[in-house]
Design an enzyme around this catalytic site. Structure first.
Site, mmCIF file in Angstrom:
data_model
loop_
_atom_site.group_PDB
_atom_site.id
_atom_site.type_symbol
_atom_site.label_atom_id
_atom_site.label_comp_id
_atom_site.label_asym_id
_atom_site.label_seq_id
_atom_site.Cartn_x
_atom_site.Cartn_y
_atom_site.Cartn_z
ATOM 1 N N ALA A 3 54.759 -14.481 40.842
ATOM 2 C CA ALA A 3 53.734 -14.902 41.792
ATOM 3 C C ALA A 3 52.705 -13.801 41.984
ATOM 4 O O ALA A 3 52.986 -12.623 41.775
ATOM 5 C CB ALA A 3 54.384 -15.256 43.141
ATOM 6 N N ASP A 4 51.524 -14.203 42.376
ATOM 7 C CA ASP A 4 50.491 -13.253 42.756
ATOM 8 C C ASP A 4 49.642 -13.872 43.859
ATOM 9 O O ASP A 4 49.383 -15.080 43.845
ATOM 10 C CB ASP A 4 49.601 -12.861 41.577
ATOM 11 N N THR A 5 49.234 -13.057 44.799
ATOM 12 C CA THR A 5 48.435 -13.530 45.932
ATOM 13 C C THR A 5 47.145 -12.731 46.004
ATOM 14 O O THR A 5 47.162 -11.504 45.877
ATOM 15 C CB THR A 5 49.224 -13.379 47.256
#
Length: 191
Positions: free
Chosen positions: A74-76
Site C-alpha cells: 500500500a501507499d498513501t
C-alpha cells in the site's frame, strides 16, 4: 470464526498503523519489506500515483511468492490543488505542508495492491479531509511532540492534530490512517 480466505498473508509495510489496522481486521500476517525506490513518473495524476507506488512495492516479490501467499502492499499520498505531499523530508517541510493544508480541503489517497503467485489486483480509496485554520503555534507544537516524519501530508488523523484540527471528513477514516480496511476486506473476499 474468520470470514477471510485462508491465505498466508504478507504485509509489505513498516507502518505501525497499517500493521495495527490489519491486526484489527482479524488477519494473521507476517511483515516482510524489501527496499524500493519510491519515485514515480511525473505524468501520473492523483490516484495513479498511489496505485503505481503500491504496485512498485510488490515488484521485488516477483518470483518469491508461492502457493497460498497473498502479499498486501500500500501507499498513501495527500493531494491538494494538483500538488502531491508524501512524507516530509525535515521539520521545515512538515511546517510548510501543514501550513498549506491549514484552512483547506485535501484528498488522502491510498493505493493498495494484492499479489499472489498467480495474479495481481490493485484498487484505491479517496477521502476528503478539511482542516480548520491552524495557528503556527499549533503546527509547531504538533511537530515537536509527534514528529510526523513518517506520515504522508505530515500528519496522523488519529493524533492530536486530528483531534483539534480536522473539521470534516468524507470517506474512509481508516484510509486517512493509511489503509482502507473496509475496501481491503471486500477486495480480499473477491480475490
Amino acid at each position: 470464526m474468520n470470514w477471510l480466505p485462508d491465505y498466508n498473508y504478507i504485509l509489505a509495510s513498516k507502518s505501525p498503523r497499517r500493521q495495527e489496522l490489519l491486526r484489527e481486521l482479524g488477519i494473521s500476517f507476517r511483515v516482510e519489506t524489501l527496499d524500493v525506490d519510491e519515485s514515480y513518473p511525473g505524468n501520473l495524476y492523483r490516484e495513479e500515483i498511489a496505485v503505481y507506488l503500491a504496485e512498485l512495492k510488490a515488484k521485488p516479490f516477483n518470483g518469491k511468492l508461492t502457493g497460498n501467499d497473498l502479499l498486501i502492499t500500500a501507499d498513501t499520498i495527500v493531494w491538494l490543488n494538483g500538488e502531491v505531499f508524501g512524507k516530509p523530508v525535515d521539520r521545515n517541510d512538515a511546517v510548510e505542508i501543514l501550513r498549506k493544508l491549514s484552512d483547506n480541503e485535501h484528498q488522502v489517497i491510498s493505493g493498495v495492491c494484492l499479489t499472489s503467485a498467480q495474479k495481481q489486483k490493485s484498487f484505491f480509496s479517496v477521502s476528503n479531509v478539511r482542516f480548520k485554520k491552524l495557528s503556527d503555534s499549533e503546527i509547531n507544537f504538533y511537530i515537536e511532540e509527534y514528529k510526523p516524519y513518517d506520515k504522508a501530508g505530515a500528519y496522523g488523523i488519529q493524533e492530536w492534530i486530528g483531534y483539534i484540527g480536522i473539521t470534516h471528513i468524507e470517506g474512509s477514516f481508516f484510509n486517512v490512517m493509511g489503509l482502507p480496511v473496509q475496501q481491503l476486506y471486500s477486495q480480499i473476499l473477491q480475490f
